[in-house]
Design a protein around this motif. Sequence first.
Motif, short mmCIF file in Angstrom:
data_model
loop_
_atom_site.label_atom_id
_atom_site.label_comp_id
_atom_site.label_asym_id
_atom_site.label_seq_id
_atom_site.Cartn_x
_atom_site.Cartn_y
_atom_site.Cartn_z
N MET A 30 -30.79 144.08 68.65
CA MET A 30 -29.96 144.72 69.67
C MET A 30 -30.40 146.18 69.81
N PRO A 31 -30.09 146.79 70.97
CA PRO A 31 -30.52 148.18 71.17
C PRO A 31 -29.84 149.20 70.26
N SER A 32 -28.69 148.86 69.72
CA SER A 32 -28.00 149.79 68.84
C SER A 32 -27.37 149.06 67.67
N SER A 33 -27.65 149.55 66.48
CA SER A 33 -27.08 148.94 65.28
C SER A 33 -26.12 149.88 64.55
N TYR A 34 -25.90 151.06 65.11
CA TYR A 34 -24.93 151.98 64.50
C TYR A 34 -23.56 151.79 65.13
N ARG A 35 -22.53 151.97 64.31
CA ARG A 35 -21.14 151.87 64.75
C ARG A 35 -20.42 153.15 64.33
N LEU A 36 -19.54 153.63 65.18
CA LEU A 36 -18.65 154.74 64.86
C LEU A 36 -17.25 154.16 64.87
N ILE A 37 -16.53 154.33 63.77
CA ILE A 37 -15.22 153.68 63.64
C ILE A 37 -14.17 154.70 63.22
N ASN A 49 -13.24 162.90 80.23
CA ASN A 49 -11.82 162.91 79.90
C ASN A 49 -11.22 161.51 79.91
N THR A 50 -12.01 160.51 79.75
CA THR A 50 -11.49 159.15 79.78
C THR A 50 -10.94 158.77 78.42
N SER A 51 -10.15 157.73 78.40
CA SER A 51 -9.56 157.29 77.14
C SER A 51 -10.59 156.63 76.23
N SER A 52 -11.79 156.36 76.71
CA SER A 52 -12.80 155.74 75.86
C SER A 52 -13.81 156.75 75.34
N SER A 53 -13.80 157.96 75.86
CA SER A 53 -14.79 158.94 75.42
C SER A 53 -14.40 159.54 74.07
N ILE A 54 -15.43 159.94 73.37
CA ILE A 54 -15.26 160.51 72.04
C ILE A 54 -16.23 161.69 71.93
N TRP A 110 -17.11 152.30 68.48
CA TRP A 110 -18.11 152.62 69.49
C TRP A 110 -19.47 152.22 68.94
N TYR A 111 -20.43 151.98 69.82
CA TYR A 111 -21.80 151.72 69.38
C TYR A 111 -22.71 152.77 70.00
N GLY A 112 -23.82 153.02 69.32
CA GLY A 112 -24.78 154.02 69.79
C GLY A 112 -25.77 154.33 68.70
N GLY A 113 -26.65 155.28 68.94
CA GLY A 113 -27.56 155.74 67.91
C GLY A 113 -28.85 154.97 67.75
N GLY A 114 -29.03 153.91 68.48
CA GLY A 114 -30.30 153.19 68.43
C GLY A 114 -30.39 152.14 67.34
N SER A 115 -31.60 151.62 67.18
CA SER A 115 -31.82 150.51 66.25
C SER A 115 -32.77 150.87 65.11
N ASP A 116 -33.04 152.15 64.92
CA ASP A 116 -33.89 152.60 63.83
C ASP A 116 -32.99 153.16 62.73
N LYS A 159 -17.77 152.93 73.86
CA LYS A 159 -16.63 152.23 73.24
C LYS A 159 -16.71 150.73 73.50
N TYR A 160 -16.43 149.97 72.46
CA TYR A 160 -16.29 148.52 72.61
C TYR A 160 -15.05 148.25 73.45
N ASP A 161 -15.06 147.18 74.19
CA ASP A 161 -13.90 146.83 75.03
C ASP A 161 -12.94 145.91 74.28
N PHE A 162 -13.05 145.88 72.96
CA PHE A 162 -12.12 145.12 72.13
C PHE A 162 -11.86 145.92 70.86
N VAL A 163 -10.77 145.59 70.20
CA VAL A 163 -10.42 146.24 68.93
C VAL A 163 -11.24 145.62 67.82
N PHE A 164 -11.77 146.46 66.92
CA PHE A 164 -12.58 145.95 65.83
C PHE A 164 -11.75 145.25 64.77
N GLY A 165 -10.55 145.72 64.52
CA GLY A 165 -9.72 145.10 63.51
C GLY A 165 -8.43 145.87 63.30
#
Length: 184
Positions: free
Chosen positions: A136-143, A33-38, A154-160, A173-179
Amino acid sequence: MKIKKSYLLIIIFALIISCSNPSTNPDNNNNQNTSSSIKAVTSGVHTIQYGRQTSEIDVTDEAQLKTLWITLVSGKTVYKSSDYSSVSGKFDAEGNYYDSTDTVNIRTKIIKCAVYEYNNKKYLAAVYWDNKNTGMPSSYRLIIADEKGIEQAWYGGGSDESVIPNANTQWTKYDFVFGYLKEY
């Protein structure tokens, strides 16, 4: 005197019990229930937010979700801050993102769109593959682009690249705004 001792013992026991219960940190990423969870929304017809816009849509209609995302970002400039003074990049007509320092090569390539719940609201989200995040361990982004035009990511999903994230993917979740989108 006995009554005072009884009250004193009750107070002491109450303090011991209340101090022994661990508190829950609301910023703990393990707390769902955190503000960073999705959380993925995988079925049903829902009203979703994307930028200033909302649509009622069947969340399993991936083609329609992608059309909505492309409508939101196609040709749009992304800024580094909310004062829109410095450009970080731009989306092309297909929704791929290019850094302002390299307008020839795709920085992040759109893979698919889905619906995710964030801060108790359902948002249109896009999954991207980051072409410059090698090693890097993860190259996927969720935006998502929220109702203020802020790109949360957010990042996740691995590097394949061949293993595309799904509803069970753990996103951090990234600790900064993407844009920031000026037109959204």
